[in-house]
Design an enzyme around this catalytic site. Structure first.
Site, PDB file in Angstrom:
ATOM      1  N   CYS A  26      -3.791 -15.019 -14.083  1.00 51.76           N
ATOM      2  CA  CYS A  26      -3.039 -15.476 -15.119  1.00 51.76           C
ATOM      3  C   CYS A  26      -2.457 -16.439 -13.185  1.00 51.76           C
ATOM      4  CB  CYS A  26      -1.171 -14.166 -15.115  1.00 51.76           C
ATOM      5  SG  CYS A  26      -1.652 -12.935 -16.227  1.00 51.76           S
ATOM      6  N   CYS A  55      -1.593 -10.026 -11.558  1.00 48.77           N
ATOM      7  CA  CYS A  55      -3.380 -10.852 -13.052  1.00 48.77           C
ATOM      8  C   CYS A  55      -3.801 -11.872 -12.018  1.00 48.77           C
ATOM      9  CB  CYS A  55      -2.299 -10.453 -14.131  1.00 48.77           C
ATOM     10  SG  CYS A  55      -3.743 -11.893 -15.475  1.00 48.77           S
TER      11      CYS A  55
END
Ligand code: FAD
Length: 446
Positions: A375, A372
């Site tokens: 992230c 991600c």
């Protein structure tokens, strides 16, 4: 159950919870202002490096997972790729390329993305990309956390004390002969993690197994083996930092949670209680990491006093210097939150430090496996931030931290990452206070 109101001494620090909370309140606004300033808000990162350990194809496609990048022309000339590439050109000619061959200095505890000529290196305005709930979860994130915690197994500690045996066993590194032979076990671990086509890359993640693995590590790090205290301090510190980072990320997810049913962002108390509040050691590790970071930002203060900020304007440079010094001064009231002099002592100190660095550098690489984008950005930034804190604490004596005598000890990205990481942990402690109030409110009979 007093879920989020910890009391007493924070293990492996010189501080109790109350003094950390007091200092957090005192400096919170100052660090918030700093990370919104021009010098601290822009960060350079390589967000699309290939995962070196397994094939990570499951990139999260939610809108909340994506990162908004900026055009580098909005940045001061000195921070742009061209200027930085020019600095990297060696007067010894193109055959001598120290930055290409060596991705880190000996003092570094982490890898900074330094291949600035790569197309995948981007600039980000951190204030536009807050770390919060993205929906990234499941086997992909579980595998990354597991790989990060596996770096907790220190072979030197094992050789001296057998203290890492539990760790090797629960990692299923092989037969008991491997577990009792640290070198074999270490070799097995390394080959599993390093070979891109290793069987590890395809082992399906069993959630219960992962949970058990982490619970055992937590117990061990929390003094399961008190007789090894002296030797295992470094290993405990390593574990607490990783677990503290994990807790802090979870707190941000719970604090800025997206309720898919109502379409509203806001704090989710159940999420906090389940993930953090009901696990005292996870809560403790947030305060521990805050204490260590606080000591590091305090120690780097004199270096930043004479540092050249190069924001493109003398006025902005002076404003930044003033804000940094004002912030550092207010951290002076609690200078000894963490005593780095207790670590890396004894005959194996140098080997242990080298191993500690190697493990931490591996964590930097594992961050390229986070599926991600947002992230990954914050995972990388905070690894650099923690790595920089360790470098400040363990690579330099106070008297060496002078940019006039010793220029270029820290790259701009390291300083930006250190302060933004400290800010993330400050926000976590602040969020704990908010959750505590919510919990008390929920418990009050109406
Ligand atoms: P996880 O958080 O995945 O934890 C897995 C297991 O680890 C738990 O079952 C527990 O046994 C153990 N554990 C949990 N916390 C701790 C702790 N503090 N100390 C020790 N052990 C622990 N998601 C987002 O929404 N936004 C983000 O910004 C974000 N950033 C991430 C950054 C990284 C580097 C990684 C690896 C993941 C990130 N995620 C993010 C995903 C998020 O961390 C969780 O993995 C996800 O929300 C699923 O949570 P979970 O409840 O299944 O447990």
């Amino acid at each position: 159950n007093d879920y989020c109101n910890p009391q007493g001494q924070i293990r492996d620090t010189c501080c109790d919870y109350q003094s950390i909370e007091t200092i957090q309140s005192d400096v919170f606004q100052k660090i918030q202002n700093l990370v919104h300033s021009k010098f601290f808000r822009y960060y350079r990162a390589d967000l699309w490096k290939e995962c070196p350990f397994w094939n990570e194809e499951a990139l999260c496609t939610n809108r909340d997972c994506s990162v908004a990048t900026i055009d580098e022309n909005v940045l001061p000339v000195d921070w742009r790729k061209d200027a930085l590439s020019a600095i990297q050109l060696s007067p010894k000619g193109s055959l001598f390329q120290p930055f290409k061959q060596c991705t880190y200095k000996d003092q570094d505890f982490c890898l900074v993305d330094d291949q600035i000529d790569s197309d995948s290196v981007v600039y980000i305005d951190l204030t536009e990309n807050p770390e919060r709930f993205t929906g990234y979860a499941g086997p992909s994130s579980g595998r990354v956390w597991k790989a990060i915690y596996e770096e907790n197994c220190f072979d030197i500690v094992h050789q001296m004390t057998e203290g890492c045996e539990t760790c090797n066993n629960i990692m299923n590194l092989g037969s008991s002969s491997q577990a009792s032979n640290p070198l074999k076990a270490a070799a097995a671990k390394q080959s599993r993690l390093k070979k891109p086509d290793s069987p590890f890359a395809h082992v399906p993640l069993d959630k219960a197994e992962l949970h058990q693995f982490l619970e055992d590590l937590a117990e061990e790090a929390d003094g399961g083996n008190d007789s090894n205290d002296e030797v295992c301090l470094e290993k405990r510190v390593y574990y607490r930092l990783i677990s503290g980072l994990h807790s802090s990320i979870s707190i941000h997810i719970c604090h800025e949670w997206f309720d898919r049913e109502s379409g509203v962002w806001g704090p989710n108390l159940d999420c906090f209680v389940n993930r953090i509040g009901s696990h005292p050691e996870r809560l403790q590790n947030v305060y521990f990491t805050y204490a260590l970071l606080l000591r590091a930002v305090n120690k780097i203060g004199p270096y930043l006093d004479k540092y050249e900020y190069q924001t493109g304007s003398d006025q902005e440079d002076e404003k930044t210097r003033f804000m940094v010094q004002d912030f550092i001064k207010s951290t002076d009231s609690c200078p000894s939150t963490f005593d780095e002099n207790l670590m890396f002592k004894g005959p194996e100190a140098q080997a242990l430090k080298t191993e500690f660095k190697d493990h931490f550098r591996n964590v930097s690489k594992i961050m390229d496996c986070v599926g991600c984008e947002k992230c990954r950005l914050w995972g990388k930034l905070q690894t650099v931030g923690l790595g920089t804190a360790l470098k400040v604490l363990f690579s330099y004596e106070d008297k060496s931290l002078d940019p006039v005598k010793n220029p270029d000890l820290f790259e701009r990205g390291e300083i930006v990452a250190l302060f933004n990481t400290f800010n993330r942990f400050s926000e976590s402690v602040n969020a704990i206070k908010i959750f505590r109030a919510m919990y008390a409110d929920q418990m009050t009979p109406k």
